[in-house]
Design an enzyme around this catalytic site. Structure first.
Site, PDB file in Angstrom:
ATOM      1  N   ASP A  87      -5.251   8.321   1.564  1.00  0.00           N
ATOM      2  CA  ASP A  87      -4.763   7.794   0.296  1.00  0.00           C
ATOM      3  C   ASP A  87      -3.231   7.913   0.280  1.00  0.00           C
ATOM      4  O   ASP A  87      -2.688   8.972   0.586  1.00  0.00           O
ATOM      5  CB  ASP A  87      -5.366   8.613  -0.852  1.00  0.00           C
ATOM      6  CG  ASP A  87      -5.097   8.001  -2.211  1.00  0.00           C
ATOM      7  OD1 ASP A  87      -3.978   7.520  -2.447  1.00  0.00           O
ATOM      8  OD2 ASP A  87      -6.008   8.025  -3.047  1.00  0.00           O
ATOM      9  N   ASP A  89       0.831  -1.208   0.000  1.00  0.00           N
ATOM     10  CA  ASP A  89       0.000   0.000   0.000  1.00  0.00           C
ATOM     11  C   ASP A  89       0.865   1.257   0.000  1.00  0.00           C
ATOM     12  O   ASP A  89       0.472   2.286  -0.559  1.00  0.00           O
ATOM     13  CB  ASP A  89      -0.891   0.056   1.242  1.00  0.00           C
ATOM     14  CG  ASP A  89      -1.933  -1.045   1.289  1.00  0.00           C
ATOM     15  OD1 ASP A  89      -2.281  -1.580   0.229  1.00  0.00           O
ATOM     16  OD2 ASP A  89      -2.402  -1.365   2.395  1.00  0.00           O
TER      17      ASP A  89
END
Length: 313
Positions: free
Chosen positions: A296, A281
């Site tokens: 994000d 991620d």
């Protein structure tokens, strides 16, 4: 994007094209317009682009959109940080030659952390800042355990070498690289003993306590870090299976992103060591899938570029 330097002229052409692309579009704002170019360095089994998928998924475009000049480098996807660092230095020199900048802001993910730290240590004249993202700055139980198993079994060492180098060579071929690979060297360099020895030689930004912060500035280079602490983040992400499995190598209760412990990742000014992100991620993989309740990853990159800009870097 950069491949191994086949010739100065060839690399210059690639870098020039990348710079023109970054500068030709009118930035929507100057939010990420750092003084020095941002240079991204991948980690273990990393690449620039593989079968149409970028390692730094949408990171360069996001930073360029608001003014940054961004370059993606490639080094051996499996080797020691010293060897990888020596491969990175001439690429940085070419970036400086093309852009006219005096220094660069290095950002390294995973094993790219010690790789960029090595460069800052031996060539601080080239580097304005180093930022490690889940940098393997104090080793990882994953490498430690696999190394112990290999030392205890010639057959297992041969298996790791054969399978690990086969994967490394495949990635190298498919991404257009031309580097020697050595998974055993890479694995050993991420053990606790080897990272401790490395840190003695290249101490910039390394905390003096187990889970503290290091010098914010060392030998003229500023140091930053951030990392995640959640191995499983999105049921739709097939690579969560990898980070979920490797997280089992960590002692119970130790915060980690599946491959690197939070305390091990800390360097210089620690932005955060507990994002709800796993090891992939952190570079916006797979294809932008991440914990929907967390910031994000692209926003984290943008904010950091603005942080560098705000202090004149």
């Amino acid at each position: 994007m950069l491949s191994k330097i086949l010739s100065v002229a060839a690399l210059s052409a690639v870098l020039f094209s990348a710079q023109v692309s970054a500068m030709s579009a009118t930035p929507e704002s100057g939010y990420t317009a750092t003084k020095y170019p941002i240079v991204l360095t991948h980690g273990l089994y990393g690449f620039d682009s593989l079968l149409g998928v970028d390692y730094w998924y949408k990171v360069p475009e996001t930073l360029q959109k608001d003014g940054a000049r961004v370059f993606v480098t490639t080094v051996s996807n499996s080797n020691s940080p010293e060897i990888r660092g020596e491969q990175l230095i001439p690429q940085i020199e070419q970036i400086l030659a093309i852009t006219g900048a005096e220094k660069v802001n290095l950002i390294g993910h995973s094993h790219g952390g010690p790789t960029t730290r090595y460069v800052a240590s031996v060539r601080p004249d080239l580097i304005a800042s180093v930022t490690t993202i889940a940098g393997v700055n104090r080793g990882t139980p994953v490498a430690e355990t696999l190394n112990d198993w290999a030392n205890g079994s010639t057959a297992f060492e041969g298996l790791i070498s054969a399978l690990g180098n086969a994967l490394a060579e495949t990635i190298n071929f498919l991404s257009g690289g031309d580097y020697d690979q050595d998974i055993l060297m890479s694995m050993r360099s991420m053990t606790f003993a080897e990272t401790a020895a490395f840190n003695q030689q290249h101490p910039g930004g390394i905390p003096t306590t187990a889970c503290g912060e290091g010098d914010y500035q060392y030998n003229g280079v500023r140091y930053y870090s951030w990392s995640g602490a959640k191995p499983l983040t999105n049921v739709l992400d097939p690579l969560d299976l990898l980070t979920g499995t490797t997280s089992l190598f960590f002692p119970a209760g130790e915060k980690n992103d599946g491959l690197v412990g939070s305390c091990s990742s800390r360097l210089g000014m620690v932005i955060r060591d507990d994002f709800r992100m796993n090891h992939l991620d952190e570079v916006n993989q797979t294809l932008g899938l991440h914990d929907l309740t967390e910031t994000d990853p692209l926003t984290v990159f943008r904010t950091h570029a603005n942080r560098l800009k705000s202090i004149g870097l």
